[in-house]
Scaffold this motif. Sequence first.
Motif, PDB file in Angstrom:
ATOM      1  N   ILE B  21       0.859  -1.179   0.000  1.00 38.26           N
ATOM      2  CA  ILE B  21       0.000   0.000   0.000  1.00 38.26           C
ATOM      3  C   ILE B  21       0.894   1.227   0.000  1.00 38.26           C
ATOM      4  O   ILE B  21       1.828   1.308   0.792  1.00 38.26           O
ATOM      5  CB  ILE B  21      -0.885   0.028   1.265  1.00 38.26           C
ATOM      6  CG1 ILE B  21      -1.688  -1.263   1.402  1.00 38.26           C
ATOM      7  CG2 ILE B  21      -1.780   1.260   1.280  1.00 38.26           C
ATOM      8  CD1 ILE B  21      -2.192  -1.507   2.824  1.00 38.26           C
ATOM      9  N   GLN B  23       0.884   5.169   0.802  1.00 39.02           N
ATOM     10  CA  GLN B  23       0.098   6.192   1.496  1.00 39.02           C
ATOM     11  C   GLN B  23       0.907   7.488   1.550  1.00 39.02           C
ATOM     12  O   GLN B  23       2.094   7.465   1.894  1.00 39.02           O
ATOM     13  CB  GLN B  23      -0.218   5.724   2.925  1.00 39.02           C
ATOM     14  CG  GLN B  23      -1.077   6.709   3.729  1.00 39.02           C
ATOM     15  CD  GLN B  23      -1.344   6.236   5.158  1.00 39.02           C
ATOM     16  OE1 GLN B  23      -0.512   5.566   5.752  1.00 39.02           O
ATOM     17  NE2 GLN B  23      -2.498   6.582   5.694  1.00 39.02           N
ATOM     18  N   ASP B  75       8.949   6.148   4.979  1.00 35.95           N
ATOM     19  CA  ASP B  75       9.096   5.037   5.926  1.00 35.95           C
ATOM     20  C   ASP B  75       8.425   3.819   5.305  1.00 35.95           C
ATOM     21  O   ASP B  75       7.651   3.937   4.344  1.00 35.95           O
ATOM     22  CB  ASP B  75       8.469   5.373   7.285  1.00 35.95           C
ATOM     23  CG  ASP B  75       9.050   4.544   8.434  1.00 35.95           C
ATOM     24  OD1 ASP B  75       9.909   3.682   8.182  1.00 35.95           O
ATOM     25  OD2 ASP B  75       8.635   4.760   9.588  1.00 35.95           O
ATOM     26  N   ILE B  76       8.729   2.670   5.838  1.00 38.57           N
ATOM     27  CA  ILE B  76       8.120   1.435   5.353  1.00 38.57           C
ATOM     28  C   ILE B  76       7.703   0.615   6.555  1.00 38.57           C
ATOM     29  O   ILE B  76       8.425   0.553   7.556  1.00 38.57           O
ATOM     30  CB  ILE B  76       9.089   0.665   4.430  1.00 38.57           C
ATOM     31  CG1 ILE B  76       8.426  -0.570   3.818  1.00 38.57           C
ATOM     32  CG2 ILE B  76      10.393   0.324   5.121  1.00 38.57           C
ATOM     33  CD1 ILE B  76       9.234  -1.193   2.685  1.00 38.57           C
ATOM     34  N   ARG B  77       6.529   0.060   6.491  1.00 37.40           N
ATOM     35  CA  ARG B  77       5.973  -0.714   7.604  1.00 37.40           C
ATOM     36  C   ARG B  77       5.625  -2.123   7.142  1.00 37.40           C
ATOM     37  O   ARG B  77       5.203  -2.312   5.994  1.00 37.40           O
ATOM     38  CB  ARG B  77       4.687  -0.052   8.132  1.00 37.40           C
ATOM     39  CG  ARG B  77       4.860   1.406   8.524  1.00 37.40           C
ATOM     40  CD  ARG B  77       5.437   1.552   9.913  1.00 37.40           C
ATOM     41  NE  ARG B  77       5.936   2.918  10.134  1.00 37.40           N
ATOM     42  CZ  ARG B  77       5.190   3.966  10.448  1.00 37.40           C
ATOM     43  NH1 ARG B  77       3.892   3.813  10.607  1.00 37.40           N
ATOM     44  NH2 ARG B  77       5.738   5.150  10.620  1.00 37.40           N
ATOM     45  N   LEU B  78       5.779  -3.062   8.028  1.00 38.57           N
ATOM     46  CA  LEU B  78       5.368  -4.444   7.769  1.00 38.57           C
ATOM     47  C   LEU B  78       4.258  -4.782   8.750  1.00 38.57           C
ATOM     48  O   LEU B  78       4.261  -4.323   9.898  1.00 38.57           O
ATOM     49  CB  LEU B  78       6.559  -5.389   7.959  1.00 38.57           C
ATOM     50  CG  LEU B  78       6.338  -6.862   7.643  1.00 38.57           C
ATOM     51  CD1 LEU B  78       6.038  -7.078   6.162  1.00 38.57           C
ATOM     52  CD2 LEU B  78       7.563  -7.683   8.063  1.00 38.57           C
ATOM     53  N   ASP B  79       3.305  -5.586   8.304  1.00 35.88           N
ATOM     54  CA  ASP B  79       2.186  -5.865   9.206  1.00 35.88           C
ATOM     55  C   ASP B  79       2.478  -7.055  10.113  1.00 35.88           C
ATOM     56  O   ASP B  79       3.507  -7.710  10.015  1.00 35.88           O
ATOM     57  CB  ASP B  79       0.870  -6.002   8.439  1.00 35.88           C
ATOM     58  CG  ASP B  79       0.701  -7.349   7.770  1.00 35.88           C
ATOM     59  OD1 ASP B  79       1.706  -8.087   7.621  1.00 35.88           O
ATOM     60  OD2 ASP B  79      -0.427  -7.670   7.364  1.00 35.88           O
ATOM     61  N   ALA B  84       2.014  -8.135   4.316  1.00 33.09           N
ATOM     62  CA  ALA B  84       1.585  -6.894   3.658  1.00 33.09           C
ATOM     63  C   ALA B  84       2.515  -5.772   4.082  1.00 33.09           C
ATOM     64  O   ALA B  84       3.002  -5.750   5.219  1.00 33.09           O
ATOM     65  CB  ALA B  84       0.133  -6.550   4.018  1.00 33.09           C
ATOM     66  N   VAL B  85       2.761  -4.863   3.157  1.00 30.04           N
ATOM     67  CA  VAL B  85       3.695  -3.769   3.376  1.00 30.04           C
ATOM     68  C   VAL B  85       2.966  -2.448   3.187  1.00 30.04           C
ATOM     69  O   VAL B  85       2.062  -2.343   2.350  1.00 30.04           O
ATOM     70  CB  VAL B  85       4.877  -3.893   2.378  1.00 30.04           C
ATOM     71  CG1 VAL B  85       5.668  -2.613   2.298  1.00 30.04           C
ATOM     72  CG2 VAL B  85       5.772  -5.057   2.760  1.00 30.04           C
ATOM     73  N   LEU B  86       3.317  -1.471   3.995  1.00 30.13           N
ATOM     74  CA  LEU B  86       2.781  -0.118   3.869  1.00 30.13           C
ATOM     75  C   LEU B  86       3.938   0.830   3.615  1.00 30.13           C
ATOM     76  O   LEU B  86       4.857   0.927   4.438  1.00 30.13           O
ATOM     77  CB  LEU B  86       2.030   0.271   5.148  1.00 30.13           C
ATOM     78  CG  LEU B  86       1.521   1.705   5.259  1.00 30.13           C
ATOM     79  CD1 LEU B  86       0.454   1.996   4.209  1.00 30.13           C
ATOM     80  CD2 LEU B  86       0.955   1.963   6.662  1.00 30.13           C
TER      81      LEU B  86
END
Lengths: 129, 129
Positions: B21, B23, B75-79, B84-86
């Motif tokens: 995703i 954002q 920034d990058i986030r992992l769930d 899934a990646v944000l």
Amino acid sequence: MPGLPLLDSIRFDQRGLVPAIAQQHDTGEVLMLAWMNRAAVEETLATGRACYFSRSRDALWRKGETSGQVQRLVDIRLDCDGDAVLLLVDQTGVACHTGRRSCFYFAPRDGVLAELTRPEVSPEALYGA
Amino acid sequence: MPGLPLLDSIRFDQRGLVPAIAQQHDTGEVLMLAWMNRAAVEETLATGRACYFSRSRDALWRKGETSGQVQRLVDIRLDCDGDAVLLLVDQTGVACHTGRRSCFYFAPRDGVLAELTRPEVSPEALYGA
């Protein structure tokens, strides 16, 4: 796709699924990514509560049915090529099964993953011991 | 996953892909959903610009390479379950190939899909005639 019903415009994949992003409608926080099949979309539209398809359980997943952490549907969006859905929701409590508001709480810091948030509620309180 | 590098924690699917995703980092607008393979994640981390994997072209997709509509990685986030990646990005111009800011511009209104936004720039201006 304009002029067609939503259900006739979603391009479900070969498994019959479409990825669905859940976003808190007012704050913009991305809460989770899940999957929906046709029946999940139909139920979500009919009830106004987010219903997903659990790939691990191979069954409809009525979000919050066990935990009480339901998502009231505010609006639903389809993307330009019809293969992704965005649910604008009002999340009761927390979205993540770990007790965190959002599932996206890992981020790389100094080369390794760190947890950016702490649980707001214990999983035991959500799901029972 | 805490303490491990991001790349060792992502659970790529059987095709070697993970949904990502994008954002807008400051407004919270969900811009698009795309897919990344391991090489796309590596390149995104190395360059600080979003790179995806195009399933239709079966190749790395350096977002904005043709159109100039690049996404700077903030920034990058992992769930929670790693699948899934944000990406929190700073989007130059528009994310959607139709010239709209976000790809999620269809919504059901009175039973059929309506377009909630208009293009901010013509696809011809983005990609040439």
